[in-house]
Design an enzyme around this catalytic site. Structure first.
Site, PDB file in Angstrom:
ATOM      1  N   GLU A  75      50.593 -14.022  -3.442  1.00 21.00           N
ATOM      2  CA  GLU A  75      50.112 -13.708  -4.641  1.00 21.00           C
ATOM      3  C   GLU A  75      49.985 -11.933  -4.659  1.00 21.00           C
ATOM      4  OE1 GLU A  75      46.511 -15.953  -6.237  1.00 21.00           O
ATOM      5  OE2 GLU A  75      45.553 -13.956  -6.075  1.00 21.00           O
TER       6      GLU A  75
ATOM      7  N   TYR B  86      45.655 -12.231 -13.226  1.00 25.31           N
ATOM      8  CA  TYR B  86      45.447 -11.865 -14.763  1.00 25.31           C
ATOM      9  C   TYR B  86      44.189 -11.021 -14.250  1.00 25.31           C
ATOM     10  CZ  TYR B  86      45.562 -11.944 -19.692  1.00 25.31           C
ATOM     11  OH  TYR B  86      45.439 -11.827 -20.953  1.00 25.31           O
TER      12      TYR B  86
ATOM     13  N   HIS C  44      49.326 -15.904 -14.162  1.00 29.05           N
ATOM     14  CA  HIS C  44      48.036 -16.217 -14.350  1.00 29.05           C
ATOM     15  C   HIS C  44      47.505 -16.053 -15.776  1.00 29.05           C
ATOM     16  CE1 HIS C  44      46.844 -16.413  -9.619  1.00 29.05           C
ATOM     17  NE2 HIS C  44      48.071 -16.584  -9.682  1.00 29.05           N
TER      18      HIS C  44
ATOM     19  N   HIS D 108      32.777 -24.645  -6.562  1.00 26.79           N
ATOM     20  CA  HIS D 108      32.551 -23.456  -7.554  1.00 26.79           C
ATOM     21  C   HIS D 108      31.325 -22.966  -7.279  1.00 26.79           C
ATOM     22  CE1 HIS D 108      32.757 -20.750 -10.924  1.00 26.79           C
ATOM     23  NE2 HIS D 108      34.081 -20.787 -10.617  1.00 26.79           N
TER      24      HIS D 108
HETATM   25  P1  FAD Z   1      37.290 -24.243 -14.515  1.00 24.68           P
HETATM   26  O1  FAD Z   1      38.028 -25.018 -14.162  1.00 24.68           O
HETATM   27  O2  FAD Z   1      37.055 -24.010 -16.077  1.00 24.68           O
HETATM   28  O3  FAD Z   1      35.759 -24.531 -14.106  1.00 24.68           O
HETATM   29  C1  FAD Z   1      34.523 -23.484 -13.711  1.00 24.68           C
HETATM   30  C2  FAD Z   1      33.372 -24.248 -13.857  1.00 24.68           C
HETATM   31  O4  FAD Z   1      33.035 -24.825 -14.790  1.00 24.68           O
HETATM   32  C3  FAD Z   1      33.470 -25.084 -12.478  1.00 24.68           C
HETATM   33  O5  FAD Z   1      31.962 -24.799 -11.971  1.00 24.68           O
HETATM   34  C4  FAD Z   1      33.602 -26.238 -13.177  1.00 24.68           C
HETATM   35  O6  FAD Z   1      33.030 -27.348 -12.175  1.00 24.68           O
HETATM   36  C5  FAD Z   1      32.864 -26.351 -14.533  1.00 24.68           C
HETATM   37  N1  FAD Z   1      33.407 -27.378 -15.252  1.00 24.68           N
HETATM   38  C6  FAD Z   1      34.690 -27.557 -15.619  1.00 24.68           C
HETATM   39  N2  FAD Z   1      35.180 -28.282 -16.509  1.00 24.68           N
HETATM   40  C7  FAD Z   1      33.665 -28.640 -17.035  1.00 24.68           C
HETATM   41  C8  FAD Z   1      33.241 -29.423 -17.950  1.00 24.68           C
HETATM   42  N3  FAD Z   1      34.025 -30.123 -18.700  1.00 24.68           N
HETATM   43  N4  FAD Z   1      31.828 -29.519 -18.169  1.00 24.68           N
HETATM   44  C9  FAD Z   1      31.130 -28.766 -17.426  1.00 24.68           C
HETATM   45  N5  FAD Z   1      31.583 -27.997 -16.429  1.00 24.68           N
HETATM   46  C10 FAD Z   1      32.800 -27.930 -16.279  1.00 24.68           C
HETATM   47  N6  FAD Z   1      40.220 -15.117 -12.224  1.00 24.68           N
HETATM   48  C11 FAD Z   1      40.616 -13.953 -12.833  1.00 24.68           C
HETATM   49  O7  FAD Z   1      40.103 -13.536 -13.414  1.00 24.68           O
HETATM   50  N7  FAD Z   1      42.131 -13.917 -12.857  1.00 24.68           N
HETATM   51  C12 FAD Z   1      42.868 -14.695 -11.935  1.00 24.68           C
HETATM   52  O8  FAD Z   1      44.105 -14.292 -12.009  1.00 24.68           O
HETATM   53  C13 FAD Z   1      42.580 -15.486 -11.133  1.00 24.68           C
HETATM   54  N8  FAD Z   1      43.308 -15.990 -10.273  1.00 24.68           N
HETATM   55  C14 FAD Z   1      42.778 -17.207  -9.247  1.00 24.68           C
HETATM   56  C15 FAD Z   1      43.668 -17.725  -8.493  1.00 24.68           C
HETATM   57  C16 FAD Z   1      42.920 -19.078  -7.626  1.00 24.68           C
HETATM   58  C17 FAD Z   1      43.829 -19.736  -6.907  1.00 24.68           C
HETATM   59  C18 FAD Z   1      41.555 -19.336  -7.759  1.00 24.68           C
HETATM   60  C19 FAD Z   1      40.999 -20.146  -6.805  1.00 24.68           C
HETATM   61  C20 FAD Z   1      40.799 -18.504  -8.848  1.00 24.68           C
HETATM   62  C21 FAD Z   1      41.307 -17.641  -9.416  1.00 24.68           C
HETATM   63  N9  FAD Z   1      40.383 -16.772 -10.317  1.00 24.68           N
HETATM   64  C22 FAD Z   1      41.060 -15.785 -11.094  1.00 24.68           C
HETATM   65  C23 FAD Z   1      39.093 -16.953 -10.401  1.00 24.68           C
HETATM   66  C24 FAD Z   1      38.379 -18.035 -11.477  1.00 24.68           C
HETATM   67  O9  FAD Z   1      38.812 -17.453 -12.746  1.00 24.68           O
HETATM   68  C25 FAD Z   1      37.242 -18.381 -11.248  1.00 24.68           C
HETATM   69  O10 FAD Z   1      36.661 -19.076 -10.195  1.00 24.68           O
HETATM   70  C26 FAD Z   1      36.286 -18.927 -12.730  1.00 24.68           C
HETATM   71  O11 FAD Z   1      35.038 -18.787 -12.474  1.00 24.68           O
HETATM   72  C27 FAD Z   1      36.646 -20.226 -12.574  1.00 24.68           C
HETATM   73  O12 FAD Z   1      37.954 -20.478 -13.148  1.00 24.68           O
HETATM   74  P2  FAD Z   1      38.593 -22.185 -12.910  1.00 24.68           P
HETATM   75  O13 FAD Z   1      39.971 -21.937 -13.254  1.00 24.68           O
HETATM   76  O14 FAD Z   1      38.295 -22.814 -11.762  1.00 24.68           O
HETATM   77  O15 FAD Z   1      37.664 -22.686 -14.003  1.00 24.68           O
END
Ligand code: FAD
Length: 299
Positions: A17, A49, A77, A148
């Site tokens: 990455e 991103y 991303h 998370h």
């Molecule tokens: P989600 O899957 O939307 O989850 C976020 C939270 O919401 C979790 O607590 C989940 O349990 C909860 N949730 C999900 N669905 C629901 C629902 N239907 N109802 C209620 N709660 C729900 N950030 C950046 O800005 N840029 C990047 O490039 C980036 N790359 C990353 C790469 C990896 C491998 C990882 C692990 C993280 C990365 N992040 C990045 C960080 C990420 O954007 C944050 O962790 C963000 O807070 C959550 O993203 P997520 O995609 O897990 O979100």
């Protein structure tokens, strides 16, 4: 146009990455890092991103540039935060036009100082659905082995992750430091009926001062690991910084080996746009195609 989901069906992937550079100095650093890491023949490379909507052009330009000028397979991303649905669709279409077919669909975090997410899509699963509606992407999502940091409880966090991964093709984890945390994640997903590949994210701890920020990102650093890092620092008066770095890399190698022994589908290295640690871990695991006696079948 190689899709990561197709690669994962054939065998393990080993990926790196990078973040998109914001200035000339970071650009020069990335060029040096690519020069060092391209010979390791990663299965794919991902580009974050970085910093909200201002990353739109930088992330696009880097993945498109890598696609055009190298043999690397890039993954872009993309985050929901701070974009309208239309903007996200435009970004996805631009990626497809540039021949980029691998996407990491993320929720993203609100800008610093704001406690409320804004943007038309709230959760990563909605971005997965949008990318699927556009079509042609192999889609990865983020997984947090220890939950998370914003989640109220592990059970609902796993349920939301399972729902998201059921739609996506694979997951990449936040970094973690104990093999049991990864195994618990995979087992919990399996119990919820989801057996898609989950790639462990690897981050060697290279400085004692980074332990605090690692914790805020949802990963706990075991006390025995901190002790080893402190011992390394105290035992070398000539080069305490180098000693900590070597100890961190050694522990990352041990973790990678345990994960491989447990049958993980690959390893994803958070390079932080540096090359030394990744190269040293590759060498220790005998993954370097230039020196490996038993090259991985993916190379
Ligand atoms: P989600 O899957 O939307 O989850 C976020 C939270 O919401 C979790 O607590 C989940 O349990 C909860 N949730 C999900 N669905 C629901 C629902 N239907 N109802 C209620 N709660 C729900 N950030 C950046 O800005 N840029 C990047 O490039 C980036 N790359 C990353 C790469 C990896 C491998 C990882 C692990 C993280 C990365 N992040 C990045 C960080 C990420 O954007 C944050 O962790 C963000 O807070 C959550 O993203 P997520 O995609 O897990 O979100």
């Amino acid at each position: 146009m190689t899709q990561i989901s197709e690669m994962l069906k054939k065998g393990r992937t080993f990926s790196f990455e990078f973040f998109p550079p914001k200035n000339d100095e970071e650009q020069a650093q990335l060029v040096r890092v690519l020069h060092d890491l391209v010979p390791l023949s990663p299965s794919f490379v991902s580009v974050t991103y970085r910093g909200g909507r201002s990353s739109r052009k930088r992330t696009h330009d880097l993945v498109a540039g890598l696609k055009q000028t190298t043999a690397l397979i890039p993954m872009a991303h993309l985050i929901c935060v701070d974009h309208t649905r239309l903007e996200l669709a435009e970004i996805l279409l631009d990626l497809r036009k540039a021949g980029v077919v691998n996407l990491m669909a993320l929720g993203g975090d609100p800008p610093k100082g704001e406690d409320q997410k804004y943007g038309e899509l709230t959760y990563a699963i909605e971005l997965v659905e949008l990318a699927q509606a556009i079509g042609g992407f192999s889609i990865g999502v983020a997984a947090q082995p220890q939950g998370h940091p914003d989640s109220s409880d592990m059970e609902s966090d796993r349920r939301h992750l399972a729902e998201k991964l059921r739609k996506a093709d694979f997951a990449i984890t936040q970094f973690f430091f104990e093999v049991d945390h990864y195994m618990a994640l995979v087992d919990d997903l399996s119990a919820l009926g989801v057996d898609k590949p989950v790639l462990p994210g690897i981050l060697p701890i290279e400085r004692l001062s980074s332990v605090g920020s690692i914790k805020t990102m949802g990963a706990s650093v075991p006390p025995k690991m901190i002790e080893k890092l402190e011992n390394a620092q105290n035992s070398s008066s000539k080069d305490p910084t180098g000693a900590v770095k070597r100890a961190g890399i050694e522990m990352a190698v041990e973790l990678c080996q345990k994960l491989l022994d447990k049958g993980c589908p690959g390893l994803h290295f958070y390079t932080l746009n540096r090359s030394t640690a990744t190269r040293e871990i590759y060498d220790a695991l005998n993954l370097n195609p230039a020196t490996s006696e038993t090259p991985n079948s993916n190379f």
